[in-house]
Design an enzyme around this catalytic site. Structure first.
Site, PDB file in Angstrom:
ATOM      1  N   GLY A  60      10.594  32.128  37.245  1.00 42.72           N
ATOM      2  CA  GLY A  60      11.930  32.484  37.684  1.00 42.72           C
ATOM      3  C   GLY A  60      12.079  32.979  39.107  1.00 42.72           C
ATOM      4  CD1 TRP A  62      10.557  29.399  43.978  1.00 43.50           C
ATOM      5  CD2 TRP A  62      11.333  27.308  43.949  1.00 43.50           C
ATOM      6  NE1 TRP A  62       9.705  28.634  44.725  1.00 43.50           N
ATOM      7  CE2 TRP A  62      10.152  27.353  44.727  1.00 43.50           C
ATOM      8  CE3 TRP A  62      11.987  26.098  43.778  1.00 43.50           C
ATOM      9  CZ2 TRP A  62       9.625  26.218  45.346  1.00 43.50           C
ATOM     10  CZ3 TRP A  62      11.461  24.958  44.383  1.00 43.50           C
ATOM     11  CH2 TRP A  62      10.298  25.018  45.162  1.00 43.50           C
ATOM     12  CG  ASP A  86      10.213  25.699  32.625  1.00 46.04           C
ATOM     13  OD1 ASP A  86       9.434  25.283  31.736  1.00 46.04           O
ATOM     14  OD2 ASP A  86       9.839  25.938  33.786  1.00 46.04           O
ATOM     15  CG  ASP A 102      12.161  16.678  28.022  1.00 46.38           C
ATOM     16  OD1 ASP A 102      12.795  16.346  29.049  1.00 46.38           O
ATOM     17  OD2 ASP A 102      11.166  16.058  27.608  1.00 46.38           O
ATOM     18  CG  ASP A 127       7.237  25.581  42.308  1.00 45.37           C
ATOM     19  OD1 ASP A 127       6.678  24.872  43.162  1.00 45.37           O
ATOM     20  OD2 ASP A 127       6.789  26.682  41.948  1.00 45.37           O
ATOM     21  CE  LYS A 167       4.138  22.882  42.629  1.00 41.88           C
ATOM     22  NZ  LYS A 167       3.630  24.217  42.224  1.00 41.88           N
TER      23      LYS A 167
END
Length: 214
Positions: A60, A62, A86, A102, A127, A167
């Site tokens: 968490g 970000w 997530d 998902d 990320d 990322k």
């Protein structure tokens, strides 16, 4: 024996990491926040009033940073909307809508739409990273799959003028990912924040403005 030594070295580096200490001091859940902070400060990504989605949000940090950037007046609250997604659980963050699951599944998408209410997203940040096996070809394939998922998400939910930050790792498959970004976005920027560990091959790709929005 070698594995124990490796673990001890990692723990020593982690404890003495200035970004770990800074995150603890400033109340962030992970040092990764300073990667986003540096990119945001140079690229001016996060602005008041935006709708921002954090893919792979757990733990968490970000979302915490985005929340701080969008925090409003003394009265509290934020000027904007933050949605964290997530598959893993995440401890609540004030003013952040967290959806566990998902985002390819209909139930999760329905929860997302309840928050968006027909609005399009300004910025998607990710990320997300795969569980690495050490086998270059397999790891590259997993990374490409995650990037494809993030791009597909932006195609369906982001404004044509929006941006996607992801990322990835500079190694096998990286050139393919860069070309994929160049196919999808009008502007592509590669970023290696100072907070990325020297030994890490991680690099961040920023795509601005969709070329072929749905």
């Amino acid at each position: 024996m070698a594995k124990n030594k490796l673990n001890k070295n990692w723990l020593h580096d982690h404890i003495n990491d200035p970004y770990v200490k800074l995150a603890q001091k400033e109340g962030y859940r992970a040092r990764a926040v300073y990667k986003l902070k540096e990119i945001d400060e140079t690229e001016k990504l996060i602005k008041p009033g935006q709708i921002i989605v954090d893919l792979g949000a757990t733990p968490g940090s970000w979302s915490q940073y985005v929340r701080n950037k969008l925090s409003g007046s003394v009265g509290g609250g934020i000027n904007g909307t933050i949605i964290g997604l997530d598959m893993l659980p995440m401890e609540p963050i004030a003013d952040v809508h967290f959806i566990q699951g998902d985002f390819r599944e209909q139930e999760v998408l329905e929860q997302l739409e309840q928050v968006l209410q027909g609005r399009k997203v300004d910025l998607v940040i990710s990320d997300m990273a795969p569980n690495l096996s050490g086998i270059a070809v397999a790891d590259a394939a997993r990374m490409i799959d995650l990037i494809d998922l993030a791009i597909d998400f932006t195609q369906h939910h982001m404004k044509p003028s929006g941006s996607l930050l992801v990322k990835c790792f500079n190694g096998s498959g990286y050139s393919y990912i860069v070309e994929k970004f160049r196919d999808e976005f009008k502007t592509v920027v590669q970023k290696k924040p100072k907070a990325s560990r020297d030994k890490s091959s991680e690099i961040f790709l920023l795509g601005k403005t969709l070329k072929n929005p749905l």
